[in-house]
Each structure stands twice: as structure tokens, then as C-alpha cells.
Design an enzyme around this catalytic site. Structure first.
Site: not given
Length: 503
Positions: A262-264, A267
Site C-alpha cells: 500500500s501507499k502507507r 511512506d
């Protein structure tokens, strides 16, 4: 295989294209090109509530940057358009009506409140509410209601959805090109909504109708769509259409190997999950992209190809044409593929070495104002000396700054190591020798300086370490004679005199 292979990549314009979507597009592209087929981009924007301005153009830009452009799609008409589902709205209603007429679908008038009540009631009893054969005759739809009541509700403009009538007590035998044979009991399937109350089709109906009308021969999509396979097969049967072949790609997993990437995760661990930088028009949040982070598209494509596929050999480095030749869906794995952010750096390092020094110099020059006064040929010569130690163009400055700017300070640890008793006197002699050299080539510098060191029985480290410190400011960098040649006699002398004055 037929030369009429037609595949499609069908993203929703609800935000930036995730790396998993790029992988799906790539596998479709490779399959199409392998079989001299057509790669189609279709924008599935039936969910207008989630539509994001700029997302469609982002998808197109991302595919172009990755060098996997579509053959047909928005702006590239191929006789099967329009290629945005929102522009095909009138098409879907007639097919929904056709399913009503054949008895394969029905009108459902249940309100959101009623369905919510049933869901909560089932939850309290430890059950899951499924709208299908076991309860549809007790709910508000054209199966449980009289024909007159249904006609009256339709005439009054009552809100309704159209649901697929999933059969009872049947077994579906399906085939997936990656996962093999699949057997499904229809009793566990729910009656999916095909047409919504807002007059738009759901993904399921629009997807099937568009694939049929666009003559799609192979549907290559993510594993998340595997639960929809039974419904899609049944829709093809209901319309008496020949179904395409299906292939469901494995998930791309987090670097830990557990759960979907995921994007998380990006990040948190410091890597992008989008091909291009994305500026969210709603929140204003800026998300990193592989392009802006300094990755080459060739590196991304080579890396993504190995997420779920392997060629069956030890070869890892593939050009796009080599991937097309080698690609085979039979070599795509069922299991999820772990995303390794260090591996894509490895690929990027390789493709950087493949770039010409002039190309890299032009990109490097754009990043630093300090380089504006230097010509491309000089910068390219510098890059030729240092690029082997770089992964990104952004690494170049730290590796090469001393070719453009004299050191303003000297590494303390390196100074203690390089400067001993007698070093100053030796460097003064070296300055005199350097000033006397007319031909300031690498070969002459090596011969003159090494000859002087040898004939005077001086230890090489006694000269080479302080010389490097004077030129670079620390004990690193390429061959000192290459550095001297590039910065020239005057600058070399100046830096030696500066280190003598400073230390």
C-alpha cells in the site's frame, strides 16, 4: 495463438496509478505484443462519486513514461470506442433490460434502510446477510412482487437496482490460465447488483458488455477480481456470448512478504508506490513518484516484470523487446510477489550504466546551478569516472563536487591519516614537479609523479594520500591522475598550495 489477440487495461480514474496497476498494464502489454495483438486502455469511470480530476491523464502519462503505450483508447480511436464507460451509458441499459427479459436478472426495490436492517439482524444472530436464492422471495423485488405491482412501481419512478439472478444448486466449472481449474457452488453466490439506481451500470455489467463489444480475447487482471470470476462467467452464459480467457495475477506484497503493498508501506519505508509524482487535487498532498525520484523507466519495467513472473532461466536483465519475446502467462506464479525496494535500485544502477555519459550529464546539469558554467563534454567526462558508484543522478553531486568546486575544508580523520611529519616538504616538492609538467595528460602525470616517488624511495602513501586530500577534501574518489587531468594544472597547483596553507 490467433493474431487477433486483444487485451485491455481498465483502471478507474479515482487517483494515481498504483505500482500494482502498472504491473497489470505491463503484463497485458507484453502478452499483446508477444502475440502481435492489440493493447487497449479503457477508463472505467462508472463510479462518478469517486472520480478524481486529472487521474485519467495521469494514467496515460504513466503508461507513456513506462514505454508501454496503448494501441487503442482515449485519443486513439480504433473502431471500438468510446473508451470511457461514462460515455457508453446508453449501451448498458439495453443489456440490463435483455437480462430482465430472459429471466437472468430482476428488479429490486429494497431501500438502503431495509437492507441495513437485514444485515444487522443477521450479524446479531452470528450470520452473514447474502441477497440470493434463500431470501430473495421474501424481499422487495420483481420475483416476490406481482407483475402488476412491479409495473406500477416502475411507472411511478420508484428507485430500483437490477440484480443478477444467481442459480441455485448448480456447480460452475471455470478455468484460469494461471490458477487452473476452479469449481464453485452457486448456492454461496449473492445476487450482485448490475445496474444502479443512478442509471449507471456496476463494474460487473459494464465490464462484461465492454469486453464483448471490444472483442477482448484475454482478460489479464489482478487477483482481487478472482471472486468476481463466477459472476462474469455466468453473465457470458446468460448473454450466450463466448467468454474470453481469464488470468488473475498474484498480489504484490509488502517488503515483509505479508499483506498487499500500500501507499502507507511506501511512506513508512521511504519508497514510492506510484510511477509519477501525484498532487492530490482534493487534499493537496504530494506523493512521490519513481520518475521524480530518479528511476529509469527501463529499471521499473524490468523490476515489475519479475513480480510474479520468471523466465525459467538465471537471466535477470531484460530489455522491453526481450521481455516480449520471453513472456508467457504459464510462467506467472499463483503466490504473491514480495516487493523489494532494494532490488529496483539494483536494476536502476544497471540501467544508469547503460545510459550515455552525455545523456546523464544533461540531466545532471539541470539539477545544479553550479554546473551552468561547464560544458556538457566536461561534465560527461566527470560522470564517466564516477557513475559506476551511483544509483541515481542525484548521487552524482556527492561523488563529483570536487571536480567543480575546490574543497573548503578537509576531513579531520583523513587529515590525521594523510599528514605526517615531513608531508609539507614533500608536497612543496610535488608542486614544483607539477608546475614543470608541460603535457598535463593522465599518462604523463603518472609517469612523472610515480617516477619521482620511486627514484626518491618515497612511500606511495606519503604522496598519494595528501595529494588526494588536497584535491578532494577527503580520501575518496577516482584515480588522482584522472582528477588532476580534468581540473587542470592551474587548479591542481592551487589546491595543493591551499592545503599547505590551511594545514
Amino acid at each position: 495463438m490467433s493474431n487477433n489477440v486483444r487485451v485491455r487495461f481498465a483502471p478507474s480514474p479515482t487517483g494515481p496509478l498504483h505500482i500494482g496497476g502498472v504491473r497489470t498494464a505491463l503484463f497485458n502489454y507484453l502478452f499483446a505484443k508477444k502475440h502481435n495483438g492489440t493493447f487497449i486502455l479503457r477508463i472505467e469511470d462508472t463510479d462518478q462519486n469517486r472520480y478524481v480530476e486529472g487521474a485519467e491523464q495521469y494514467i496515460i502519462d504513466a503508461l507513456n513514461w513506462c514505454n508501454i503505450p496503448y494501441d487503442e483508447g482515449p485519443g486513439k480511436e480504433g473502431g471500438f470506442g468510446p473508451y470511457r464507460q461514462s460515455e457508453r451509458k446508453a449501451i448498458y441499459k439495453q443489456y440490463a433490460d435483455q437480462l430482465i427479459a430472459s429471466g437472468d436478472a430482476y428488479y429490486a426495490f429494497d431501500t438502503a434502510e431495509t437492507l441495513d436492517f437485514h444485515r444487522k439482524d443477521h450479524e446479531e444472530k452470528g450470520k452473514t446477510f447474502i441477497y440470493n436464492w434463500h431470501n430473495r422471495e421474501k424481499l422487495s423485488n420483481s420475483i416476490s412482487l406481482s407483475k402488476e405491482d412491479v409495473e406500477k412501481r416502475l411507472a411511478n419512478g420508484d428507485e430500483y437496482v437490477i440484480r443478477f439472478k444467481s442459480p441455485k444448486d448448480e456447480t460452475l466449472y471455470l478455468t484460469d490460465m494461471i490458477r487452473g481449474d476452479i469449481k464453485i457452488d452457486t448456492n454461496i453466490l449473492d445476487d450482485k447488483v448490475l445496474f444502479k439506481s443512478d442509471g449507471m451500470p456496476t463494474y460487473h455489467l459494464a465490464n462484461i458488455v465492454d469486453d464483448h463489444l471490444m472483442k477482448i480475447t484475454h482478460v489479464i487482471r489482478g487477483e482481487e477480481w478472482l471472486p468476481s470470476l463466477a459472476l462474469h462467467y455466468q453473465l457470458y452464459q446468460a448473454f450466450s456470448w463466448e467468454a474470453p480467457q481469464f488470468a488473475h495475477l498474484p498480489l504484490i506484497l509488502k517488503p515483509t512478504g505479508t499483506g498487499k503493498l500500500s501507499k502507507r508501506d511506501g511512506d513508512k519505508l521511504g519508497f514510492p508506490v506510484f510511477p509519477l509524482q501525484w498532487n492530490d487535487p482534493k487534499s493537496g498532498e504530494l506523493s512521490r513518484g519513481y520518475k521524480e525520484d530518479g528511476y529509469f523507466p527501463e529499471a521499473m519495467i524490468n523490476f515489475l516484470a519479475f513480480l510474479g513472473w520468471n523466465p525459467g532461466t538465471e537471466q535477470e536483465l531484460f530489455s522491453l523487446n526481450e521481455l516480449i519475446d520471453a513472456f508467457d502467462l504459464e510462467r506467472v506464479h499463483k503466490a504473491g510477489a514480495r516487493f523489494d525496494p532494494e532490488k529496483i535500485k539494483w536494476f536502476n544502477h544497471h540501467y544508469m550504466q547503460e545510459q550515455s555519459n552525455v545523456q546523464l550529464a544533461e540531466a545532471f546539469k539541470l539539477q545544479h546551478e553550479t554546473l551552468s558554467g561547464y560544458d556538457i563534454e566536461y561534465i560527461a567526462l566527470v560522470i564517466g569516472l564516477i557513475k559506476e558508484r551511483a544509483t541515481f543522478i542525484s548521487d552524482f553531486w556527492n561523488l563529483s563536487h570536487y571536480f567543480f568546486v575546490a574543497p573548503q575544508s578537509y576531513d579531520e580523520k583523513a587529515t590525521k591519516k594523510a599528514f605526517k611529519e615531513g608531508t609539507k616538504e614533500l608536497l612543496l616538492q610535488l608542486v614544483t614537479i607539477i608546475k614543470s609538467i608541460e603535457d598535463f595528460s593522465v599518462e604523463t602525470l603518472q609517469n612523472e609523479i610515480k617516477g619521482w616517488i620511486t627514484s626518491n624511495q618515497i612511500g606511495f602513501g606519503q604522496i598519494m594520500m595528501p595529494l588526494r586530500l588536497a584535491l578532494v577534501g577527503e580520501l575518496q574518489g577516482p584515480d588522482v591522475f584522472d582528477i588532476m587531468f580534468l581540473i587542470g594544472k592551474q587548479e591542481t597547483t592551487k589546491r595543493l598550495e591551499n592545503v599547505l596553507a590551511t594545514l
